[in-house]
Motif scaffolding. Structure first.
Motif, mmCIF file in Angstrom:
data_model
loop_
_atom_site.group_PDB
_atom_site.id
_atom_site.type_symbol
_atom_site.label_atom_id
_atom_site.label_comp_id
_atom_site.label_asym_id
_atom_site.label_seq_id
_atom_site.Cartn_x
_atom_site.Cartn_y
_atom_site.Cartn_z
ATOM 1 N N ALA A 118 40.367 43.037 27.038
ATOM 2 C CA ALA A 118 40.412 41.772 27.769
ATOM 3 C C ALA A 118 41.672 41.018 27.367
ATOM 4 O O ALA A 118 42.040 41.009 26.189
ATOM 5 C CB ALA A 118 39.185 40.928 27.436
ATOM 6 N N VAL A 173 40.729 42.530 32.662
ATOM 7 C CA VAL A 173 39.660 43.176 31.886
ATOM 8 C C VAL A 173 39.616 44.637 32.291
ATOM 9 O O VAL A 173 39.594 44.954 33.488
ATOM 10 C CB VAL A 173 38.282 42.512 32.151
ATOM 11 C CG1 VAL A 173 37.177 43.301 31.453
ATOM 12 C CG2 VAL A 173 38.278 41.071 31.679
ATOM 13 N N VAL A 184 32.152 40.868 30.980
ATOM 14 C CA VAL A 184 33.349 40.164 30.514
ATOM 15 C C VAL A 184 34.090 39.545 31.688
ATOM 16 O O VAL A 184 34.419 38.359 31.683
ATOM 17 C CB VAL A 184 34.280 41.123 29.725
ATOM 18 C CG1 VAL A 184 35.527 40.386 29.261
ATOM 19 C CG2 VAL A 184 33.550 41.725 28.548
ATOM 20 N N TRP A 185 34.364 40.392 32.722
ATOM 21 C CA TRP A 185 35.167 39.809 33.816
ATOM 22 C C TRP A 185 34.393 38.760 34.604
ATOM 23 O O TRP A 185 34.962 37.825 35.143
ATOM 24 C CB TRP A 185 35.814 40.881 34.682
ATOM 25 C CG TRP A 185 34.950 41.812 35.521
ATOM 26 C CD1 TRP A 185 34.716 43.117 35.283
ATOM 27 C CD2 TRP A 185 34.272 41.509 36.752
ATOM 28 N NE1 TRP A 185 33.931 43.670 36.254
ATOM 29 C CE2 TRP A 185 33.643 42.686 37.185
ATOM 30 C CE3 TRP A 185 34.134 40.347 37.528
ATOM 31 C CZ2 TRP A 185 32.883 42.765 38.344
ATOM 32 C CZ3 TRP A 185 33.373 40.419 38.696
ATOM 33 C CH2 TRP A 185 32.744 41.619 39.093
#
Lengths: 582, 447
Positions: A118, A173, A184-185
């Motif tokens: 990331a 990411v 995460v994204w």
């Protein structure tokens, strides 16, 4: 392909960086290992401005590297990248850098681990340009990749059997496992689009207690931090991370305690901080020293007790090593610490020692009189004992031994010195060299016992052994065993000087290594011819060999000081490498 | 044993209508120096036999860079006293000196008057002895024999200081006759005992020869039929006057430069030349290396390469910047550590160079030098390919076989090599693989 993907992620990791903050905020909890970069751009900028890359290419090694086919291929790849992105590689790295980059490894080592990368990009203009230039490649790869836009301003590139890459307005990411990467994204996309819902459910690595325990011991504003969850590795590798016994006694004595502490710790962390004229690299392992067995506990200073003794205040000190160890306890516990095949060596050692210290038992008679501290220092040599100089000019060396029982210890070590001198005199006679005569004199009220020549050896290429005329003295509880009388006197001055803080211990340092670059350069350059000859022996021409030695000298003279030490704290242990340059 | 060459083996060779060929030039260079590069062979071929011999036999000025490098390595050997550094210094000379025949003859004397630093333990003395060998490399053997009797390293090696009037030590006297001048069968035990008396008091002190007159036996001695109040010099002169002496040296020269098992007539011819030239070896070598015998087909590929010939020869031909310490280590592994001869007899050589172990090591060397930079980087094969127009595998095989092999390549073998070279994916890989195969051939062990 998977390997390529991971490599790409690593390249991205190196070429991107981020705004201030902890990049581990972007990674989900549960990582086995992670690496975070913060503001790498400034470091790249300094490397570039210092001209280090050009300087390296002008060295014989650099010139040789430029001729290598593999390196030529790498340069071709660099040219392609520069052509496609429209900027030099370093410029690309610098303009994209400035934010945060984090790479995490998840899953189990035994199975194939998953990776998540990331990054937050600071320079949005360059990022937009980069994304535009990326588009034709993605179009070309149609069939192998699929593109979608799962959220506003987000492009998701799914690569068959490899993973996915999500590109946001100012972030990237990539992940080998779609679901993990998605968490995460999505979080970053929500941030980007002002949606707060998913953020609450996202548990970041930065909130892991083990991660926090190592992160808070990192230096200020580190450029790079790394984290390894050792407890997660114990499963795949068995109950212990390392074997319970070592097969090398020296390794056990030197870093057996550190390794054991790292293995017992739930996590190990590292951080690198680079400032204008210095850096420090720290490796930390939280844990309780008190839980170590006696043999390994003996390798750290006792709680609340002094650690290594500071180096003596000799103005020309080149460097030194100082240890604080309860060697007697380590020695008596050696069967618990070492493999059985390493133990017979101790018997051989004790048998050999009996020739020099007849009638003495090493554990009972020798170790019992020694204290915890042993310091070795190097300083420029004084050749007043010669009518000339040795061919190989070594610096002067001294071993400073703390004695638990000063009188008994000094007697024992004097016996050792005199027996050794007698043995070496026999060898000198066999080889036609001048023998030593043991004599003594008083300096600052301290008796100095030293070896001397009746007739000073004469010549400019005297044997290496002529660097040594052993001298010894007892100052307080310190036994000084030196390679020359001159150095012995300097040490006596340092330890008897009023107001000397020489006996003030440092806080909980188990070992301390230090070297001064310019002084090391001075010592090495006394043997410049030898160094240059080394180059010729390696196939260099005289000119190339001279240049190589000059590069070495210049580099050493720029390094003011390098220091490596291990420290014990109430929270665990730390190994710290510090350096400064001009 | 080779057939006797008729009409005087030392008669000058007539190169005939075909003339002096690159193969002739390569043959001369491989014997008179440690190997030859393509450039060396080309230069010698262009210069012709007489000019090439002249260059080899007459002292050539050294390049200033070589002198500086050599001085640096020599000083390092002196400073450290290490045998490895002594070896590096000499290997550098063997590889880069403008007088390669001098280095080869220096080694011949090192092997004849074999002295090991294992016992001497003094780099300065070993260097001084080596200088002595080099000074008389193509010079006066008689003078060298006198000088070596006073050489401090030799005095340590053969226990000169233990040779005392009442207890003569026979070591040096025995070796002077057996190994340095006459050979077994040309003296009696009594001669050795008497000669030992002549050398009593020839001692060493403070790194120099010292005639300790108190320990010298001044009485009358009988050596090889002569009687008188002889000293060491007189014994050496007596040895030099024996007919066996020039024959002894002739055998050494023939085995080193020409044939492993010379016949009696050939030996006598060379011995006569030595006698005629009063032990001055330059004219003897010039005559020998230009002779019909030297260029006869029987002498081609007749000598098993010593480790020095193999390793340095390969480096000279194929390596652009040889690394000296790995080279010294390789020579040690192959049984030829400079300054460390195994016994007073030196290295016996010949078939003894090849054993099951050393052959395997030679094969490993072939692999390492052609595939790794351990002994230094290979010459630029692409440039060679372009320079010598090695456009096809057959051309590459011909070129490298001529460069490396002393004998003509067998037709069947050549076909196989061409076939293997054809399967390579690039000219560089083709030539690298080809070199590996050529260096591993049994034929490559010969010169």
């Amino acid at each position: 392909m998977r390997r390529l993907f991971v490599s790409l992620c690593t390249v991205c990791l190196i070429t991107m960086a981020c705004r201030a903050g902890d990049p581990a905020e972007m990674l989900p909890t549960g990582a086995i290992a992670s690496i975070q970069l913060n503001n790498l751009a400034s470091l790249i900028d300094r490397v570039e401005k210092a001209g280090l890359i050009e300087a390296f290419y002008s060295t014989p090694q650099g010139i040789e590297l430029l001729k290598r086919p593999d390196f030529k291929k790498a340069l071709a790849v660099k040219a392609i990248v520069e052509q496609q992105t429209g900027m030099p590689v370093l410029e690309l790295a610098k303009t994209l850098a400035g934010g945060e980059v984090a790479l995490g490894m998840y899953g189990k080592l035994a199975a194939q681990p998953e990776f998540i990368l990331a990054a937050r990009i600071k320079n949005r203009d360059q990022w937009d340009q980069f994304r535009k230039r990326l588009q034709p490649f993605l179009d070309l790869a149609e069939g192998q990749v699929s593109l979608s836009s799962p959220a506003k301003g987000v492009t998701l590139v799914s690569i068959q059997k490899v993973g996915s890459i999500a590109l946001g307005n100012d972030w990237l990411v990539a992940g080998t496992q779609a679901a993990a990467a998605q968490s995460v994204w999505q979080r970053l996309a929500n941030d980007q689009n002002g949606i707060d819902a998913a953020k609450n459910t996202f548990k970041a690595l930065a909130a892991d207690p083990d991660y926090q325990s190592v992160r808070k011991q990192s230096g200020d504003q580190p450029v790079i931090t790394a984290y390894l969850a050792t407890k997660a590795l114990k499963g795949p590798l068995g109950n212990r991370l390392i074997p319970s016994k070592m097969d090398n006694p020296l390794a056990s004595l030197w870093f057996g305690g550190l390794v054991e502490m790292a293995a017992r710790s739930p996590a190990v962390g590292a951080s690198l901080t680079v400032r204008d004229n210095d850096f420090d690299l720290r490796v930390v392992a939280p844990g309780e020293l008190g839980k170590l067995d006696a043999g390994r506990r003996a390798l750290f200073p006792p709680d609340g007790k002094p650690g290594t003794i500071p180096f003596p205040a000799i103005p020309t000190l080149i460097g030194g090593i100082s240890f604080d160890r309860d060697i007697a306890t380590w020695y008596t516990n050696r069967e618990q610490l070492l493999e059985s095949n390493a133990l017979p060596g101790f018997d051989q050692f004790e048998t050999g020692l009996a020739n020099i210290l007849p009638g003495k038992d090493f554990a009972k008679d020798v170790l019992s009189v020694l204290g915890r501290g042993i310091t070795v220092v190097a300083a420029p040599q004084d050749y007043s004992h010669l009518d000339g100089t040795p061919g190989v000019k070594l610096p002067g060396f001294a071993v400073i031994i703390d004695l638990a029982k000063p009188k008994e210890g000094a007697n024992l070590l004097n016996l050792f010195l005199q027996t050794l001198s007698a043995i070496l005199n026999i060898e000198a006679g066999q080889q036609g060299r001048q023998p030593w005569v043991m004599t003594s004199e008083t300096h600052q009220g301290v008796q100095v016992t030293f070896a001397d020549y009746l007739n000073k050896p004469k010549g400019k290429d005297l044997p290496v052994v002529n660097n040594f005329t052993p001298a010894a003295a007892l100052v307080g509880n310190k036994y000084l065993l030196c390679s020359s009388k001159g150095l012995c006197k300097q040490l006596i001055d340092a330890y008897t000087k009023p107001g000397s803080d020489a006996s003030t211990p440092q806080p909980a340092k188990a070992e301390d290594w230090a070297v001064s670059g310019p002084r090391l350069a001075d010592a090495l350059m006394l043997n410049r011819g030898l160094l240059e000859a080394g180059g010729i022996k390696n196939g260099r021409t005289e000119q190339q060999a001279k240049e190589e030695v000059q590069v070495l000298e210049n580099a050493l003279r720029k390094v003011e000081k390098v220091r490596l030490g291990s420290l014990s704290h109430p929270w665990g242990i730390e190994v710290r490498l510090e350096g400064s340059w001009k | 044993m080779i057939p006797t060459v008729s009409a005087g083996p030392l008669a000058p060779h007539d190169f005939g209508p075909a003339g002096w060929s690159p193969a002739d030039a390569a043959h001369l260079l491989r014997r008179a120096q440690y190997g030859a590069s393509a450039l060396d062979i080309n230069r010698a071929h262009k210069a012709g036999p007489l000019a090439t011999l002249e260059r080899l036999c007459v002292p050539q000025p050294e390049e200033p860079q070589f002198e500086r490098e050599s001085a640096l390595l020599r000083q390092t050997a002196l400073d450290t006293g290490s045998t490895t550094n002594l070896q590096a210094w000499w290997l550098h000379r063997m590889l880069h000196s403008a007088n390669p025949l001098v280095e080869k003859m220096t080694f011949l004397w090192h092997n004849l008057f074999a002295t090991s630093n294992d016992k001497v333990k003094d780099a300065a003395l070993m260097l001084a002895q080596n200088d002595l060998f080099r000074a008389q490399a193509l010079g006066d053997y008689a003078r060298l024999l006198h000088q070596i009797a006073r050489d401090p390293a030799m005095l340590i090696w053969l226990d000169g200081n233990a040779n005392r009037r009442r207890h003569p030590n026979e070591n040096f006297a025995r070796e002077v006759m057996e190994l340095f001048s006459l050979g077994v069968g040309n003296y009696t035990e009594k001669d050795i005992q008497e000669a030992a008396r002549c050398f009593t008091g020839w001692h060493m002190r403070d790194g120099e020869f010292w005639f300790n007159d108190i320990q010298h036996d001044t009485g009358s001695k009988t050596v090889l039929g002569s009687t008188g109040k002889f000293d060491g010099d007189a014994v050496i002169d007596i040895c030099l006057n024996q007919p066996a002496c020039p024959r002894f040296i002739a055998i050494r020269l023939l085995k080193t430069f020409v044939i492993p098992e010379p016949d009696s007539k050939t030996i006598q011819a060379v011995a006569d030349s030595i006698t005629k030239n009063k032990f001055i070896l330059r004219p003897v070598l010039r005559e020998l290396l230009a002779s019909r015998l030297f260029f006869s087909p029987q002498t081609r590929a007749a000598i098993i390469k010593s480790p020095l010939d193999l390793v340095l020869g390969t480096q000279r031909a194929l390596v652009s910047a040889p690394k000296l310490e790995p080279t010294a280590k390789c020579l040690d592994d192959l049984g030829q550590a400079l300054f460390m001869p195994p016994t007073v007899k030196g290295w016996e050589g010949g078939r003894l160079w090849i054993s099951s172990t050393t052959y395997l090591l030679r094969a490993n060397f072939a692999t390492e030098i052609s595939t790794q930079p351990k002994y230094g980087p290979l010459i630029d094969l692409d440039a060679q390919s372009s320079q010598h127009q090695l456009d096809t595998p057959a051309q590459a095989v011909d070129h490298y076989a001529r460069l490396l092999l002393a004998a003509e390549l067998d037709a069947k073998l050549k076909t196989r090599l061409v076939s293997l070279a054809s399967s390579a994916d690039s000219p560089g890989n083709r030539d690298r693989g080809l070199l590996h195969l050529l260096l591993a051939l049994p034929e490559y062990q010969l010169m």
